[in-house]
Design a protein around this motif. Structure first.
Motif, PDB file in Angstrom:
ATOM      1  N   GLU A 173      -7.788   3.935  -3.109  1.00  0.00           N
ATOM      2  CA  GLU A 173      -6.617   4.256  -4.457  1.00  0.00           C
ATOM      3  C   GLU A 173      -7.795   3.845  -5.886  1.00  0.00           C
ATOM      4  O   GLU A 173      -6.930   4.511  -6.320  1.00  0.00           O
ATOM      5  N   LEU A 174      -7.967   2.652  -5.845  1.00  0.00           N
ATOM      6  CA  LEU A 174      -8.158   1.789  -7.379  1.00  0.00           C
ATOM      7  C   LEU A 174      -9.247   2.274  -7.564  1.00  0.00           C
ATOM      8  O   LEU A 174     -10.122   2.359  -8.527  1.00  0.00           O
ATOM      9  N   GLN A 201       2.209   2.150  -2.986  1.00  0.00           N
ATOM     10  CA  GLN A 201       1.380   2.399  -3.802  1.00  0.00           C
ATOM     11  C   GLN A 201       1.423   1.276  -5.635  1.00  0.00           C
ATOM     12  O   GLN A 201       0.401   1.162  -6.109  1.00  0.00           O
ATOM     13  N   VAL A 258       0.982  -1.024   0.340  1.00  0.00           N
ATOM     14  CA  VAL A 258      -0.121   0.360  -0.360  1.00  0.00           C
ATOM     15  C   VAL A 258       0.752   1.371  -0.241  1.00  0.00           C
ATOM     16  O   VAL A 258       0.662   2.491  -1.246  1.00  0.00           O
ATOM     17  N   ALA A 274      -6.011   0.435  -0.092  1.00  0.00           N
ATOM     18  CA  ALA A 274      -6.630   0.399  -1.911  1.00  0.00           C
ATOM     19  C   ALA A 274      -7.438  -0.075  -2.613  1.00  0.00           C
ATOM     20  O   ALA A 274      -7.177   0.067  -3.552  1.00  0.00           O
ATOM     21  N   TYR A 314      -1.721  -1.601  -5.135  1.00  0.00           N
ATOM     22  CA  TYR A 314      -2.630  -0.976  -4.852  1.00  0.00           C
ATOM     23  C   TYR A 314      -3.423  -2.642  -5.309  1.00  0.00           C
ATOM     24  O   TYR A 314      -4.196  -3.119  -4.055  1.00  0.00           O
ATOM     25  N   ARG A 315      -2.974  -2.857  -5.958  1.00  0.00           N
ATOM     26  CA  ARG A 315      -3.113  -4.800  -6.438  1.00  0.00           C
ATOM     27  C   ARG A 315      -2.805  -5.773  -6.034  1.00  0.00           C
ATOM     28  O   ARG A 315      -3.332  -6.445  -5.946  1.00  0.00           O
TER      29      ARG A 315
END
Length: 790
Positions: A434-435, A401, A398, A431, A403-404
Motif C-alpha cells: 500500500e505504501l 491503514q 495494517v 503494508a 502502514y508506516r
C-alpha cells in the motif's frame, strides 16, 4: 536416636535417622553366628549397604516429590553413585520438567564411565522431544545401536513419539516397522504421530489396521487421535464410524473421549450432531463447554457462542482463560466492540488479567473493530508478549491503514528477542504494497527468501501483487514464473498486475495459458481481465469475455465488472449505448459506475453527460471531490468560467478541497517526494533548470500557465513545475542512463503532463513509468500504454 554422617563433596549433610533400640532379629542372629573380625567386616559392609540404600531411597523420595535441588545435593554427596542413582536423578528431572538437566546428566553419566540402560533412554528421549532437540535426539538414537538397545520395546515407543514431534514422521514409521513387538501404546503413538503431522488419512488407515494386527480393541487414547485425524481431513463419515464403534464398545463414558468426539463434529461442521453429543454428557467440564463454544465460533455462529457462555454460567460452571479467549475471538469475528468490552471488564473483575493470551485476543479484537488506540494501549502494557501478540498488533495497524506504523513495529520486532514467522511476513507485505515503495518491497522479499519463506504460496501471491502495485511488473512476473505449484489466486494476481499496467493483450495470452493448464476462472479472474481490456482499450475482446463469463462459466457479474464494461464502452464515445447498458444492468448503478461514465465523458468532452454523471455521484457520495474537479476542468476547457466559479463556490459550501498533488520518485537508495512548484530540495535550482530546458527541447510552451488544467488554483503553477514533471526530471538526472524512471502520483496525471511525458520518453530514449490514482502509465518511444485514455 542414631546419627549417620554421610560424606559429601562440597558441604556436609547431617541426616537424622530413627532406628529401633534393638537390631532386627535377622540382623542379631548374623552377629551372634559370626566371629569377631568377620563380624566387624560384615557389619561394616552392612552399614555401607544401609547408607547406600537409605541414600537411594531418600533421593528417590525427593525426586518423586519434585524436590530436585535437595535430591541433587544428596546425589552430589555420594561417592561413585551407581547406575540406579543416575537413573533416579534423570527420572526425577524428567518428572520435574528440567529437561536440560536430564541431557546434561546423561552426558555426565558417560563421562563417569557408566553406560546407560533401558531405564535411562526413555527419559532422555522424552527430554529431547520436549526440548525439540533434533540433533541430540538423533545422537541418542545412534547410541542405542552401540548399546544393543535399538530393539527395546519401551525405547521404541519413545522414539516414535520423538520423531513424530520433530516432524520426521517417516523416521517414526521406520522405527515402528522395525519393532519386533508392538503393544497398544506403539500403535497409538503412530496414530497420534500421523495426526500431529497433519497426515489424517494415514492416521485413520493405521487406526483401522490396529485390531487385525494386534488382536486388541482400541482404547480412549487411540480413539481421540483418530477423531483428531477426522477433523484434519474433515471426514465426517469416518468420524461417525468411530462414534458407532464407541457406542458398541461402551466408550462414551470417558469425558475426554466424548469431548474429542464433540470437537470432531464441530470441526466437520455438523453442529447438530455436536449439540446432541454435548446434551448427552452427564457431567460437563469447562473443557466440554469450551469445545462447543469454539465449535460455534468455527462455524460462524457467533451469537450462539455467546449464548453458550451464558448457559454455562447458569449451570454453575466457571469460565477459564480458554473460554475468555474463544469468546473474545467470536466478538472479533463479529467486529462487535461493545460485547468485547463487556468481556474485557468481566475478565478484569474475575482476575483473569493480566494474561498474555487474553490480552493478545483483546488486541486483535480492538484492531478489527477499528479501535486502534485501545489495541495499542493493551499491547504496550502487556507484561509478557509472544509472537502472536506482535502479529495481532501488526495486523491491527495494517487493517486500520496505519502502514508506516506497521512497518515500524515490524522493525521493532526484528530488534526484539522474538523471531518473526511466516504469518508475520505475510501480514506485513500488504503494508509495503500500500505504501508502494519498491525499494522497501524488495527488502521484505529478500528477507522472506533468507528466512526460507519464499516457497510459501500465500506469501508468493502477496509478493506478486506487491511488485505489480509498486510498478515493477517484470519482477512480479518473475516471482509468478518461479512458483512450481500455482493456484487460481496466483493466476488472478498476475492477471490483475497486467490489468493495472494496461497490458491487455499480454493478459489475454496469459489467460489462454491458464485455461490450457486446467484452471477454471472465477469472478476475480474476469475482473482482472476486464480491467486489462478497459485500461488498454481492447474493446471487442472485452465484450467476448463479459458474455463468456455468464454463458460459459455461469458466473454472475458484480458491480466491479460493470464498471469495467462502462469504461470499455465509453471509450467508443457512443454514450447512447453506454447509458443503455447502465439502464439494463440488474444492479443499481453505484458511484463507481457513474464515475466510469464521467471519465468517458471527460475524454470525449461531452459536458452534458458529465453533468448528469457528476450529479448522480454527488447524490450517492456527498463528499466526492473528484467529480467536482473533473467537471470544473471540463468547464474551463470550454471557457465556461461562470460555471467554473459556480462549482468552486459549491465545493466551498460543502467544505471540499482539491487533494494536493504529491509525486514520489523511486531511486535505488531512496524515495524522494515532490509537490507542485517544489523548491525544498537541495538540487531544486538544477531540477527546475533541467525541466525548463527539457520542455524547450520537446517543443512544449515553457511559460504556459495551467489555468485551463487547474482552475481551482488559477495561475499558481506552470505545467513544467507540476510535481510529476519535477519528479521525472530528478529521476532522469539522478539515475543510470537507460534505466527506467518510476514515479507514483496520488492524483490523476493531467493531460498536459501526459502529453509532455510521451515526448520526454522519446527524446531521452528512457522508459518512464507513472502510477497515478487510476492506473500505471508506461511511456516509451513517444506513446503510452493507456492509449491516451485514463
Amino acid at each position: 536416636m542414631a546419627i549417620f554422617f554421610l560424606p559429601t563433596t562440597n558441604t556436609s549433610h547431617t541426616i537424622l535417622l530413627s532406628t529401633p533400640k534393638e537390631p532386627p532379629p535377622k540382623y542379631s542372629r548374623r552377629i551372634k553366628a559370626t566371629a569377631a573380625p568377620v563380624q566387624l567386616k560384615s557389619k561394616k559392609l552392612t552399614m555401607q549397604s544401609l547408607e547406600k540404600a537409605f541414600l537411594s531411597q531418600t533421593i528417590l523420595s525427593y525426586a518423586k516429590s519434585g524436590r530436585m535441588e535437595e535430591a541433587r545435593q544428596l546425589f552430589d554427596s555420594a561417592k561413585n553413585p551407581d547406575l540406579f542413582l543416575w537413573n533416579t536423578m534423570i527420572r526425577g528431572y524428567t518428572y520435574a520438567k528440567f529437561y536440560e538437566e536430564v541431557i546434561a546428566l546423561y552426558h555426565n553419566m558417560f563421562s563417569a564411565g557408566l553406560k546407560a540402560n533401558s531405564f535411562t533412554f526413555p527419559f532422555v528421549i522424552k527430554s529431547c522431544t520436549y526440548l525439540a532437540a533434533t540433533k541430540e535426539g538423533l545422537k541418542v538414537h545412534a547410541r542405542l545401536f552401540k548399546c544393543g538397545l535399538d530393539s527395546n520395546f519401551f525405547i521404541g515407543n519413545s522414539l516414535i513419539k520423538m520423531y513424530s514431534a520433530f516432524g520426521l514422521i517417516d523416521d517414526a514409521q521406520k522405527v515402528f516397522d522395525e519393532m519386533p513387538a508392538k503393544d497398544l501404546v506403539s500403535w497409538n503413538s503412530m496414530i497420534d504421530g500421523y495426526a500431529l503431522n497433519r497426515e489424517g488419512r494415514k492416521a485413520l488407515s493405521c487406526f483401522k489396521d490396529l485390531p487385525g494386527s494386534l488382536g486388541k480393541q482400541h482404547d480412549g487414547f487411540g480413539i481421540m487421535s483418530a477423531l483428531g485425524a477426522c477433523s484434519l481431513e474433515a471426514s465426517l463419515k469416518s468420524g461417525r464410524e468411530i462414534h458407532g464403534y464407541m457406542i458398541r464398545n461402551d466408550l462414551e463414558k470417558d469425558t475426554k473421549v466424548v469431548t474429542s468426539l464433540l470437537d470432531m463434529y464441530c470441526k466437520c461442521k455438523d453442529m447438530s450432531s455436536a449439540e446432541k453429543v454435548f446434551n448427552r454428557i452427564p457431567i460437563k467440564t469447562v473443557v466440554t463447554w469450551n469445545s462447543l463454544i469454539g465449535g460455534y465460533s468455527l462455524n460462524e455462529q457467533y451469537a450462539s457462542a455467546i449464548s453458550c457462555v451464558k448457559k454455562m454460567l447458569c449451570e454453575n460452571t466457571e469460565p477459564d482463560t480458554v473460554t475468555m479467549v474463544k469468546l473474545i475471538a467470536a466478538c472479533a469475528a463479529m467486529e462487535n466492540a461493545s460485547v468485547g468490552k463487556t468481556i474485557h471488564a468481566y475478565s478484569m473483575r474475575k482476575g483473569f488479567l493480566p494474561h498474555m493470551y487474553i490480552e493478545t485476543a483483546l488486541t486483535d479484537l480492538y484492531g478489527k473493530c477499528g479501535e486502534l488506540r485501545s489495541a495499542q494501549l493493551l499491547f504496550d502494557r502487556m507484561l509478557e508478549k509472544n509472537l502472536v501478540s506482535w502479529n495481532a498488533m501488526l495486523a491491527a495497524y495494517v487493517k486500520n491503514q496505519e502502514y508506516r506504523k506497521a512497518i515500524d513495529l515490524f522493525v521493532g520486532l526484528l530488534n526484539d528477542s522474538v523471531e518473526p514467522d511466516l504469518y508475520t511476513t505475510c501480514a506485513i507485505v500488504p503494508a509495503f504494497t500500500e505504501l508502494a515503495s519498491l525499494k522497501d518491497g524488495k527488502q521484505i522479499h529478500s528477507y522472506a527468501v533468507r528466512k526460507g519463506f519464499s516457497n510459501n504460496l500465500v506469501l508468493s501471491n502477496s509478493i506478486i501483487y506487491m511488485y505489480a502495485k509498486c510498478g515493477d511488473l517484470k519482477s512480479s512476473r518473475e516471482v509468478f514464473d518461479r512458483i512450481s505449484h500455482r493456484d487460481l489466486i496466483s493466476w488472478n494476481t498476475i492477471l490483475l498486475g497486467y490489468g493495472i499496467h494496461g497490458h491487455g493483450k499480454a493478459a489475454l495470452d496469459l489467460f489462454s495459458d491458464m485455461k490450457a493448464k486446467g484452471y477454471g476462472p472465477d469472478e476475480l479472474t474476469f475482473l482482472s481481465l476486464l480491467t486489462a481490456c478497459s485500461v488498454s482499450g481492447v474493446t471487442d475482446e472485452g465484450w467476448v469475455l463479459f458474455k463468456s463469463m455468464q454463458k460459459d462459466y455461469g458466473l454472475v457479474p458484480q458491480t466491479e465488472h460493470y464498471v469495467c464494461m462502462v469504461d470499455l464502452i465509453g471509450r467508443t464515445g457512443d454514450f447512447d449505448e453506454t447509458l443503455r447498458f447502465i439502464d439494463e444492468m440488474p444492479l443499481a448503478p453505484s458511484a463507481a459506475i457513474w464515475g466510469s461514465l464521467l471519465r468517458a465523458s471527460r475524454n470525449s468532452n461531452n459536458i452534458e453527460v458529465a453533468e448528469m454523471a457528476a450529479e448522480r455521484i454527488s447524490e450517492i457520495q456527498h463528499d466526492n471531490t473528484g467529480c467536482y474537479v473533473t467537471l470544473c476542468n471540463m468547464y474551463a476547457d470550454a471557457g465556461r468560467w461562470d460555471d467554473v466559479s459556480r462549482v468552486r463556490d459549491l465545493m466551498s459550501e460543502k467544505g471540499l478541497r482539491k487533494t494536493d498533488a504529491v509525486s514520489l520518485v523511486e531511486l535505488p537508495t531512496k524515495q524522494y517526494s515532490f509537490v507542485n512548484s517544489d523548491m525544498s530540495h537541495a538540487e531544486s535550482l538544477v531540477i527546475n533548470e533541467a525541466s525548463d530546458k527539457l520542455s524547450t527541447l520537446i517543443g512544449m510552451n515553457l511559460h504556459k500557465p495551467d489555468d485551463v488544467f487547474d482552475p481551482i488554483h488559477i495561475g499558481e503553477v506552470m505545467t513544467n513545475r507540476h510535481s510529476v514533471r519535477l519528479a521525472v526530471v530528478f529521476g532522469l538526472i539522478s539515475s543510470r542512463i537507460g534505466s527506467p524512471v518510476l514515479v507514483k502520483k496520488n492524483v490523476r496525471i493531467c493531460d498536459d503532463c501526459h502529453d509532455a511525458l510521451k515526448k520526454i520518453s522519446k527524446f531521452t530514449c528512457r522508459e518512464i513509468v507513472i502510477g497515478d490514482s487510476s492506473i500505471y502509465h508506461h511511456f516509451c518511444e513517444g506513446s503510452c500504454s493507456c492509449g491516451d485514455y485514463w
